[in-house]
Write a protein that holds these residues in place. Sequence first.
Motif, PDB file in Angstrom:
ATOM      1  N   LEU A  92      49.767  42.254  40.390  1.00  0.00           N
ATOM      2  CA  LEU A  92      50.656  41.190  40.761  1.00  0.00           C
ATOM      3  C   LEU A  92      51.574  41.716  41.809  1.00  0.00           C
ATOM      4  CD1 LEU A  92      50.928  38.741  37.804  1.00  0.00           C
ATOM      5  CD2 LEU A  92      49.319  38.665  39.559  1.00  0.00           C
ATOM      6  N   ASP A  93      52.071  42.611  41.578  1.00  0.00           N
ATOM      7  CA  ASP A  93      53.222  43.255  42.565  1.00  0.00           C
ATOM      8  C   ASP A  93      52.568  43.642  43.874  1.00  0.00           C
ATOM      9  OD1 ASP A  93      56.034  44.342  42.856  1.00  0.00           O
ATOM     10  OD2 ASP A  93      55.049  46.110  42.975  1.00  0.00           O
ATOM     11  N   SER A  94      51.435  44.227  43.897  1.00  0.00           N
ATOM     12  CA  SER A  94      50.902  44.595  45.248  1.00  0.00           C
ATOM     13  C   SER A  94      50.123  43.221  45.912  1.00  0.00           C
ATOM     14  CB  SER A  94      49.367  45.711  44.945  1.00  0.00           C
ATOM     15  OG  SER A  94      48.540  44.671  44.250  1.00  0.00           O
ATOM     16  N   LEU A  95      49.894  42.434  45.204  1.00  0.00           N
ATOM     17  CA  LEU A  95      49.501  40.896  46.027  1.00  0.00           C
ATOM     18  C   LEU A  95      50.607  40.280  46.521  1.00  0.00           C
ATOM     19  CD1 LEU A  95      46.787  39.849  43.277  1.00  0.00           C
ATOM     20  CD2 LEU A  95      46.260  40.729  45.447  1.00  0.00           C
ATOM     21  N   GLY A  96      51.671  40.425  45.776  1.00  0.00           N
ATOM     22  CA  GLY A  96      52.871  39.850  46.433  1.00  0.00           C
ATOM     23  C   GLY A  96      53.104  38.247  46.060  1.00  0.00           C
ATOM     24  N   PRO A 142      52.743  34.566  44.921  1.00  0.00           N
ATOM     25  CA  PRO A 142      51.586  33.606  44.407  1.00  0.00           C
ATOM     26  C   PRO A 142      50.942  33.169  45.405  1.00  0.00           C
ATOM     27  CG  PRO A 142      53.864  33.259  43.296  1.00  0.00           C
ATOM     28  CD  PRO A 142      54.268  33.976  44.482  1.00  0.00           C
ATOM     29  N   ALA A 143      49.594  32.932  45.346  1.00  0.00           N
ATOM     30  CA  ALA A 143      48.559  32.486  46.110  1.00  0.00           C
ATOM     31  C   ALA A 143      47.482  32.070  45.374  1.00  0.00           C
ATOM     32  CB  ALA A 143      48.390  33.219  47.409  1.00  0.00           C
ATOM     33  N   ILE A 144      46.931  30.958  45.410  1.00  0.00           N
ATOM     34  CA  ILE A 144      45.737  30.611  44.721  1.00  0.00           C
ATOM     35  C   ILE A 144      44.520  31.513  44.795  1.00  0.00           C
ATOM     36  CG2 ILE A 144      44.841  28.837  46.383  1.00  0.00           C
ATOM     37  CD1 ILE A 144      44.697  28.505  42.566  1.00  0.00           C
ATOM     38  N   ALA A 145      44.265  31.872  45.954  1.00  0.00           N
ATOM     39  CA  ALA A 145      43.208  32.924  46.342  1.00  0.00           C
ATOM     40  C   ALA A 145      43.343  34.253  45.426  1.00  0.00           C
ATOM     41  CB  ALA A 145      43.263  33.451  47.844  1.00  0.00           C
ATOM     42  N   HIS A 146      44.460  34.726  45.001  1.00  0.00           N
ATOM     43  CA  HIS A 146      44.775  35.617  44.117  1.00  0.00           C
ATOM     44  C   HIS A 146      43.856  35.559  42.953  1.00  0.00           C
ATOM     45  CE1 HIS A 146      48.770  36.556  46.095  1.00  0.00           C
ATOM     46  NE2 HIS A 146      47.982  36.768  47.028  1.00  0.00           N
ATOM     47  N   VAL A 147      43.671  34.412  42.237  1.00  0.00           N
ATOM     48  CA  VAL A 147      43.004  34.505  41.118  1.00  0.00           C
ATOM     49  C   VAL A 147      41.403  34.840  41.044  1.00  0.00           C
ATOM     50  CG1 VAL A 147      42.298  32.642  39.322  1.00  0.00           C
ATOM     51  CG2 VAL A 147      44.359  32.282  40.506  1.00  0.00           C
ATOM     52  N   ALA A 148      40.764  34.490  42.246  1.00  0.00           N
ATOM     53  CA  ALA A 148      39.352  35.063  42.324  1.00  0.00           C
ATOM     54  C   ALA A 148      39.407  36.469  42.627  1.00  0.00           C
ATOM     55  CB  ALA A 148      38.602  34.223  43.545  1.00  0.00           C
ATOM     56  N   GLN A 149      40.606  36.995  43.271  1.00  0.00           N
ATOM     57  CA  GLN A 149      40.557  38.315  43.600  1.00  0.00           C
ATOM     58  C   GLN A 149      40.634  39.014  42.306  1.00  0.00           C
ATOM     59  OE1 GLN A 149      43.328  39.363  46.620  1.00  0.00           O
ATOM     60  NE2 GLN A 149      42.824  37.298  47.686  1.00  0.00           N
ATOM     61  N   LEU A 150      41.595  38.672  41.282  1.00  0.00           N
ATOM     62  CA  LEU A 150      41.840  39.255  40.111  1.00  0.00           C
ATOM     63  C   LEU A 150      40.500  39.207  39.200  1.00  0.00           C
ATOM     64  CD1 LEU A 150      45.352  38.167  39.570  1.00  0.00           C
ATOM     65  CD2 LEU A 150      44.808  40.316  40.013  1.00  0.00           C
ATOM     66  N   PRO A 199      44.881  44.555  30.782  1.00  0.00           N
ATOM     67  CA  PRO A 199      46.111  45.139  30.309  1.00  0.00           C
ATOM     68  C   PRO A 199      47.303  44.918  31.181  1.00  0.00           C
ATOM     69  CG  PRO A 199      44.146  46.867  30.214  1.00  0.00           C
ATOM     70  CD  PRO A 199      43.781  45.644  31.347  1.00  0.00           C
ATOM     71  N   LYS A 200      48.429  44.324  30.607  1.00  0.00           N
ATOM     72  CA  LYS A 200      49.588  44.022  31.061  1.00  0.00           C
ATOM     73  C   LYS A 200      50.147  45.095  31.971  1.00  0.00           C
ATOM     74  CE  LYS A 200      54.073  42.062  30.384  1.00  0.00           C
ATOM     75  NZ  LYS A 200      54.866  41.481  29.076  1.00  0.00           N
ATOM     76  N   PRO A 201      50.192  46.522  31.944  1.00  0.00           N
ATOM     77  CA  PRO A 201      50.706  47.248  32.936  1.00  0.00           C
ATOM     78  C   PRO A 201      49.838  47.270  33.980  1.00  0.00           C
ATOM     79  CG  PRO A 201      50.793  48.320  30.764  1.00  0.00           C
ATOM     80  CD  PRO A 201      49.740  47.148  30.532  1.00  0.00           C
ATOM     81  N   LEU A 202      48.506  47.203  33.961  1.00  0.00           N
ATOM     82  CA  LEU A 202      47.686  47.248  35.074  1.00  0.00           C
ATOM     83  C   LEU A 202      47.754  45.483  35.901  1.00  0.00           C
ATOM     84  CD1 LEU A 202      44.198  48.950  33.901  1.00  0.00           C
ATOM     85  CD2 LEU A 202      46.332  49.833  35.038  1.00  0.00           C
ATOM     86  N   MET A 203      47.876  44.720  35.058  1.00  0.00           N
ATOM     87  CA  MET A 203      47.970  43.371  35.643  1.00  0.00           C
ATOM     88  C   MET A 203      49.303  43.027  36.453  1.00  0.00           C
ATOM     89  SD  MET A 203      46.871  40.348  36.438  1.00  0.00           S
ATOM     90  CE  MET A 203      45.423  39.798  35.609  1.00  0.00           C
ATOM     91  N   ALA A 204      50.417  43.810  35.808  1.00  0.00           N
ATOM     92  CA  ALA A 204      51.698  43.633  36.667  1.00  0.00           C
ATOM     93  C   ALA A 204      51.492  44.268  37.894  1.00  0.00           C
ATOM     94  CB  ALA A 204      52.671  44.116  35.644  1.00  0.00           C
TER      95      ALA A 204
END
Length: 274
Positions: A125-129, A131-139, A117-122
């Motif tokens: 992303l805000d908490s991750l800071g 952009p970084a490629i490692a974030h994709v696997a975390q998400l 859901p967009k509110p949760l995903m936004a």
Amino acid sequence: MLAAILKHLPDIDTPVLVEDIARRVGITDIRDMTEEGAISGLLVDGANATGIISCSAALSAPRRRFAIAHQLGHFLLKTERDDGPCTARDLSENRRDTPHRKQEAQANRFAAGLLMPKPLMAASLDSLGKPAIAHVAQLAAHYGVTIEAAASRYVDVTPSACAILFIKNSVVHYARASRAFPAMAIHRGDPAPPSVLSDKIDQPTAWIAVEARDWLILSRDVRSPKVSMQLIAKKNGLHLVMLSINAAAERRADEEDEKYATERPSFGRGADRR
């Protein structure tokens, strides 16, 4: 449709319980299917009031979740297919140039919006800071989805100027950019630029500067933006690539160029010679 569902689920959390939601809106059963080449299917009653979703028994848990959400999209959007079950290609479709592709792209967009859901995903992303490629696997792990689904949703939601590509054996298999990222010159099936190299398996590289014209559609008279690349190499020849542009720095550079052009004295033939 997604807004209506989320309104009735104010306490929704991750991973989203997609099977529970499906049953609450009219899906009476979710079954395994054995049809060769098929990923998932939907069977509805004559009044389109209830339905049965079928999924390949060979699917991993994240792919099964996405397949269920995809078929739920068909069910709620009233786009029941009349040419058989959905294939793996259908569940990755994002083109809209034919009626069939448009239906599949809509179902995929619905599935991504339901599972992430967009509110949760936004907020994620805000908490991750930055952009970084490692974030994709975390998400992907956090939302219980595939790397591909997480990458697609990442670029849909992020306000940053970035793009994500999957490159296997030096050929582009997937390329998606955020709304703030310039038009890309490289697409599925194209050879990857030679800068896509890494000898570290499963470890993200540092950000490196790359040639913008290898990746972007740019006019010759336009200043090339500074593009940075980060990637993770996998054992099977796959490279997960993220491109990023510092939009704020680019705006400042454009303002400096404009200021210089305005203030630069003219010594041409038409200049004032008093």
